[in-house]
Write a protein that holds these residues in place. Structure first.
Motif, PDB file in Angstrom:
ATOM      1  N   PRO A  25       0.844  -1.193   0.000  1.00  0.00           N
ATOM      2  CA  PRO A  25       0.000   0.000   0.000  1.00  0.00           C
ATOM      3  C   PRO A  25       0.878   1.241   0.000  1.00  0.00           C
ATOM      4  CG  PRO A  25      -0.709  -1.574   1.686  1.00  0.00           C
ATOM      5  CD  PRO A  25       0.625  -2.045   1.166  1.00  0.00           C
ATOM      6  N   GLY A  26       0.373   2.332  -0.606  1.00  0.00           N
ATOM      7  CA  GLY A  26       1.118   3.585  -0.567  1.00  0.00           C
ATOM      8  C   GLY A  26       2.067   3.775  -1.715  1.00  0.00           C
ATOM      9  N   ARG A  27       2.070   2.870  -2.688  1.00  0.00           N
ATOM     10  CA  ARG A  27       2.936   3.097  -3.826  1.00  0.00           C
ATOM     11  C   ARG A  27       2.449   4.328  -4.572  1.00  0.00           C
ATOM     12  NH1 ARG A  27      -0.618  -0.950  -5.477  1.00  0.00           N
ATOM     13  NH2 ARG A  27      -1.431  -0.786  -7.612  1.00  0.00           N
ATOM     14  N   ALA A  28       3.271   4.913  -5.410  1.00  0.00           N
ATOM     15  CA  ALA A  28       2.975   6.198  -6.031  1.00  0.00           C
ATOM     16  C   ALA A  28       1.599   6.237  -6.677  1.00  0.00           C
ATOM     17  CB  ALA A  28       4.039   6.541  -7.063  1.00  0.00           C
ATOM     18  N   ALA A  29       1.222   5.150  -7.366  1.00  0.00           N
ATOM     19  CA  ALA A  29      -0.043   5.138  -8.084  1.00  0.00           C
ATOM     20  C   ALA A  29      -1.244   5.183  -7.153  1.00  0.00           C
ATOM     21  CB  ALA A  29      -0.128   3.899  -8.964  1.00  0.00           C
ATOM     22  N   ASP A  30      -1.066   4.799  -5.883  1.00  0.00           N
ATOM     23  CA  ASP A  30      -2.168   4.742  -4.941  1.00  0.00           C
ATOM     24  C   ASP A  30      -2.153   5.882  -3.928  1.00  0.00           C
ATOM     25  OD1 ASP A  30      -3.243   2.536  -6.098  1.00  0.00           O
ATOM     26  OD2 ASP A  30      -2.383   1.092  -4.697  1.00  0.00           O
ATOM     27  N   LEU A  31      -1.225   6.800  -4.056  1.00  0.00           N
ATOM     28  CA  LEU A  31      -1.169   7.909  -3.119  1.00  0.00           C
ATOM     29  C   LEU A  31      -2.416   8.766  -3.270  1.00  0.00           C
ATOM     30  CD1 LEU A  31       2.552   9.081  -3.389  1.00  0.00           C
ATOM     31  CD2 LEU A  31       1.473   7.862  -1.498  1.00  0.00           C
ATOM     32  N   PRO A  32      -2.944   9.300  -2.157  1.00  0.00           N
ATOM     33  CA  PRO A  32      -4.141  10.134  -2.262  1.00  0.00           C
ATOM     34  C   PRO A  32      -3.859  11.432  -3.001  1.00  0.00           C
ATOM     35  CG  PRO A  32      -3.212  10.252  -0.059  1.00  0.00           C
ATOM     36  CD  PRO A  32      -2.477   9.149  -0.776  1.00  0.00           C
ATOM     37  N   ILE A  33      -4.873  11.959  -3.639  1.00  0.00           N
ATOM     38  CA  ILE A  33      -4.775  13.274  -4.270  1.00  0.00           C
ATOM     39  C   ILE A  33      -4.963  14.300  -3.161  1.00  0.00           C
ATOM     40  CG2 ILE A  33      -5.765  14.821  -5.996  1.00  0.00           C
ATOM     41  CD1 ILE A  33      -6.999  12.206  -7.226  1.00  0.00           C
ATOM     42  N   VAL A  34      -4.061  15.248  -3.051  1.00  0.00           N
ATOM     43  CA  VAL A  34      -4.126  16.254  -1.989  1.00  0.00           C
ATOM     44  C   VAL A  34      -4.569  17.597  -2.570  1.00  0.00           C
ATOM     45  CG1 VAL A  34      -2.847  17.495  -0.201  1.00  0.00           C
ATOM     46  CG2 VAL A  34      -2.331  15.079  -0.666  1.00  0.00           C
ATOM     47  N   ILE A  35      -5.633  18.145  -1.990  1.00  0.00           N
ATOM     48  CA  ILE A  35      -6.133  19.447  -2.409  1.00  0.00           C
ATOM     49  C   ILE A  35      -5.946  20.453  -1.286  1.00  0.00           C
ATOM     50  CG2 ILE A  35      -8.130  20.761  -3.213  1.00  0.00           C
ATOM     51  CD1 ILE A  35      -9.366  18.203  -4.218  1.00  0.00           C
ATOM     52  N   PHE A  36      -5.399  21.614  -1.592  1.00  0.00           N
ATOM     53  CA  PHE A  36      -5.379  22.748  -0.680  1.00  0.00           C
ATOM     54  C   PHE A  36      -6.541  23.645  -1.090  1.00  0.00           C
ATOM     55  CE2 PHE A  36      -0.683  23.130   0.906  1.00  0.00           C
ATOM     56  CZ  PHE A  36      -0.796  21.887   1.500  1.00  0.00           C
ATOM     57  N   ALA A  37      -7.538  23.792  -0.225  1.00  0.00           N
ATOM     58  CA  ALA A  37      -8.753  24.510  -0.611  1.00  0.00           C
ATOM     59  C   ALA A  37      -9.166  25.540   0.425  1.00  0.00           C
ATOM     60  CB  ALA A  37      -9.896  23.523  -0.830  1.00  0.00           C
ATOM     61  N   ALA A  38      -9.731  26.637  -0.064  1.00  0.00           N
ATOM     62  CA  ALA A  38     -10.262  27.684   0.806  1.00  0.00           C
ATOM     63  C   ALA A  38     -11.282  27.088   1.764  1.00  0.00           C
ATOM     64  CB  ALA A  38     -10.898  28.782  -0.040  1.00  0.00           C
ATOM     65  N   ALA A  39     -11.280  27.559   3.007  1.00  0.00           N
ATOM     66  CA  ALA A  39     -12.145  27.000   4.048  1.00  0.00           C
ATOM     67  C   ALA A  39     -13.616  27.038   3.675  1.00  0.00           C
ATOM     68  CB  ALA A  39     -11.915  27.753   5.359  1.00  0.00           C
ATOM     69  N   SER A  40     -14.016  28.040   2.914  1.00  0.00           N
ATOM     70  CA  SER A  40     -15.423  28.187   2.550  1.00  0.00           C
ATOM     71  C   SER A  40     -15.914  27.101   1.595  1.00  0.00           C
ATOM     72  CB  SER A  40     -15.662  29.562   1.917  1.00  0.00           C
ATOM     73  OG  SER A  40     -14.746  29.805   0.869  1.00  0.00           O
ATOM     74  N   LEU A  41     -15.007  26.320   1.039  1.00  0.00           N
ATOM     75  CA  LEU A  41     -15.388  25.250   0.114  1.00  0.00           C
ATOM     76  C   LEU A  41     -15.721  23.933   0.815  1.00  0.00           C
ATOM     77  CD1 LEU A  41     -12.661  25.899  -2.591  1.00  0.00           C
ATOM     78  CD2 LEU A  41     -15.120  25.929  -3.035  1.00  0.00           C
ATOM     79  N   PRO A  79     -23.858  20.217  -9.226  1.00  0.00           N
ATOM     80  CA  PRO A  79     -24.877  20.205  -8.167  1.00  0.00           C
ATOM     81  C   PRO A  79     -24.319  20.326  -6.753  1.00  0.00           C
ATOM     82  CG  PRO A  79     -25.340  18.515  -9.800  1.00  0.00           C
ATOM     83  CD  PRO A  79     -23.963  19.026 -10.091  1.00  0.00           C
ATOM     84  N   PHE A  80     -23.133  19.769  -6.524  1.00  0.00           N
ATOM     85  CA  PHE A  80     -22.560  19.822  -5.179  1.00  0.00           C
ATOM     86  C   PHE A  80     -22.267  21.265  -4.751  1.00  0.00           C
ATOM     87  CE2 PHE A  80     -21.378  15.639  -6.890  1.00  0.00           C
ATOM     88  CZ  PHE A  80     -21.921  14.820  -5.910  1.00  0.00           C
ATOM     89  N   PHE A  81     -21.869  22.095  -5.691  1.00  0.00           N
ATOM     90  CA  PHE A  81     -21.523  23.476  -5.383  1.00  0.00           C
ATOM     91  C   PHE A  81     -22.750  24.383  -5.395  1.00  0.00           C
ATOM     92  CE2 PHE A  81     -17.771  21.362  -7.024  1.00  0.00           C
ATOM     93  CZ  PHE A  81     -16.913  21.561  -5.950  1.00  0.00           C
ATOM     94  N   ASN A 117     -17.911  22.173   2.844  1.00  0.00           N
ATOM     95  CA  ASN A 117     -19.078  21.301   2.717  1.00  0.00           C
ATOM     96  C   ASN A 117     -19.273  20.792   1.292  1.00  0.00           C
ATOM     97  OD1 ASN A 117     -19.464  23.046   5.156  1.00  0.00           O
ATOM     98  ND2 ASN A 117     -21.241  21.724   5.411  1.00  0.00           N
ATOM     99  N   ALA A 118     -19.207  21.719   0.345  1.00  0.00           N
ATOM    100  CA  ALA A 118     -19.422  21.337  -1.053  1.00  0.00           C
ATOM    101  C   ALA A 118     -18.326  20.410  -1.560  1.00  0.00           C
ATOM    102  CB  ALA A 118     -19.487  22.591  -1.918  1.00  0.00           C
ATOM    103  N   LEU A 119     -17.080  20.736  -1.249  1.00  0.00           N
ATOM    104  CA  LEU A 119     -15.970  19.942  -1.772  1.00  0.00           C
ATOM    105  C   LEU A 119     -15.877  18.589  -1.092  1.00  0.00           C
ATOM    106  CD1 LEU A 119     -13.677  19.878  -3.781  1.00  0.00           C
ATOM    107  CD2 LEU A 119     -12.207  21.039  -2.112  1.00  0.00           C
ATOM    108  N   ASP A 120     -16.211  18.516   0.189  1.00  0.00           N
ATOM    109  CA  ASP A 120     -16.228  17.215   0.865  1.00  0.00           C
ATOM    110  C   ASP A 120     -17.207  16.267   0.175  1.00  0.00           C
ATOM    111  OD1 ASP A 120     -14.310  17.812   2.727  1.00  0.00           O
ATOM    112  OD2 ASP A 120     -15.700  18.091   4.408  1.00  0.00           O
ATOM    113  N   GLU A 121     -18.395  16.770  -0.141  1.00  0.00           N
ATOM    114  CA  GLU A 121     -19.406  15.933  -0.797  1.00  0.00           C
ATOM    115  C   GLU A 121     -18.984  15.564  -2.220  1.00  0.00           C
ATOM    116  OE1 GLU A 121     -23.359  17.387  -0.672  1.00  0.00           O
ATOM    117  OE2 GLU A 121     -23.421  17.570   1.518  1.00  0.00           O
ATOM    118  N   ALA A 122     -18.416  16.539  -2.924  1.00  0.00           N
ATOM    119  CA  ALA A 122     -18.013  16.297  -4.310  1.00  0.00           C
ATOM    120  C   ALA A 122     -16.900  15.260  -4.394  1.00  0.00           C
ATOM    121  CB  ALA A 122     -17.559  17.604  -4.956  1.00  0.00           C
ATOM    122  N   THR A 123     -15.869  15.402  -3.573  1.00  0.00           N
ATOM    123  CA  THR A 123     -14.748  14.457  -3.632  1.00  0.00           C
ATOM    124  C   THR A 123     -15.143  13.070  -3.139  1.00  0.00           C
ATOM    125  OG1 THR A 123     -13.950  15.308  -1.492  1.00  0.00           O
ATOM    126  CG2 THR A 123     -12.954  16.224  -3.488  1.00  0.00           C
TER     127      THR A 123
END
Length: 271
Positions: A32-48, A257-259, A50-56
């Motif tokens: 587990p954790g090989r490059a292909a399986d690493l999570p995608i990391v997003i840096f997002a404004a705090a106001s996003l 729709p999520f946004f 609820n919408a971004l949690d549901e979308a992702t």
């Protein structure tokens, strides 16, 4: 007496080393954790949040990929990227901090897209009886009744900068500038109001939708502040190719729709 031949020993050692290397490489493709399986990391404004949690979450369920989101003020996130913090996507709540990221060469300009719009509103606790008309000459200080106005840091946090611009435009800033409780991000300002620690606060319309403990008292006129635009881009150092697909999906009709559910206006979408 046992005689060890140097050439034979060297060949055996090299063969053993090669076998070990091949085994290690094979093992690396299964752990587990090989490059292909690493999570995608997003840096997002705090106001996003609820919408971004549901979308992702929806995208992750559809694709089997993992997404991790770090929420904070856009200013803090842009500076973290500049300091080398690892992320694949940066989503800012204003153009200024995306411009900062672009000038510091931490994003890929060709991936930059203006995706969402928002509005700023004045909120109070859900049981408040405060009524106010946000027109030129409005006395916001009087409406505070001795309390403080919660808002993001007016020199750095996008929501705080928009709020100060709007109050200045309406002629109310001088009356409240010494009564402001400045927070590190817009969600922290929202929390001050929902907890009753501040009678009024300036937050995004999308934040007001997400917090049942507050109600919108008034919406700031659109012409009282610069347009509230959320640009998104892939970071320069991202090595996770899955982030390309996620960035495209966030701009697609499937994500809209999520946004919109959280009060955002989607500016554009790809097919």
């Amino acid at each position: 007496m046992i005689v060890i031949h140097a050439a034979s020993t060297r060949r055996s050692w090299l063969a053993g080393l090669l076998g070990f290397s091949l085994s290690l490489a094979s093992f690396a493709t299964t752990i587990p954790g090989r490059a292909a399986d690493l999570p995608i990391v997003i840096f997002a404004a705090a106001s996003l949040k609820n919408a971004l949690d549901e979308a992702t979450a929806a995208w992750g369920k559809e694709t089997g990929k993992t997404v991790k989101v770090s929420y904070a003020g856009s200013n803090a996130l842009a500076k973290q990227l500049e300091s080398g913090a690892p992320a694949d996507i940066f989503w800012s709540a204003d153009q200024a901090w995306m411009d900062y990221a672009q000038k510091s060469s931490t994003i890929r300009p060709d991936t930059r897209t203006d995706l969402l719009r928002n509005a700023i509103v004045l909120v109070a606790a859900k049981d408040s009886t405060t009524a106010i008309d946000l027109k030129p000459g409005v006395d916001v200080a009087k409406a505070l009744g001795g309390g403080r106005l919660a808002m993001g840091n007016v020199d750095a946090v996008p929501a705080g900068k928009y709020g100060k611009a709007a109050l200045t435009h309406l002629g109310a800033w001088e009356g409240v500038k010494d009564k402001v409780a400045q927070a590190e991000n817009v969600r922290a300002a929202l929390l001050l109001v929902s907890r009753g620690e501040a009678p009024l606060g300036i937050v995004y319309a999308s934040d007001a939708v997400s917090e049942p403990g507050v109600k919108v008292v008034a919406t700031f006129p659109a012409d009282s502040h610069p347009p509230i635009v959320y640009p998104i881009a892939r970071t320069k150092d991202s090595a996770n190719e899955d982030s390309v697909a996620l960035l495209k999906w966030l701009q697609s009709p499937a994500a809209r729709p999520f946004f919109e559910k959280q009060g955002f206006t989607v500016m554009s979408a790809t097919k």
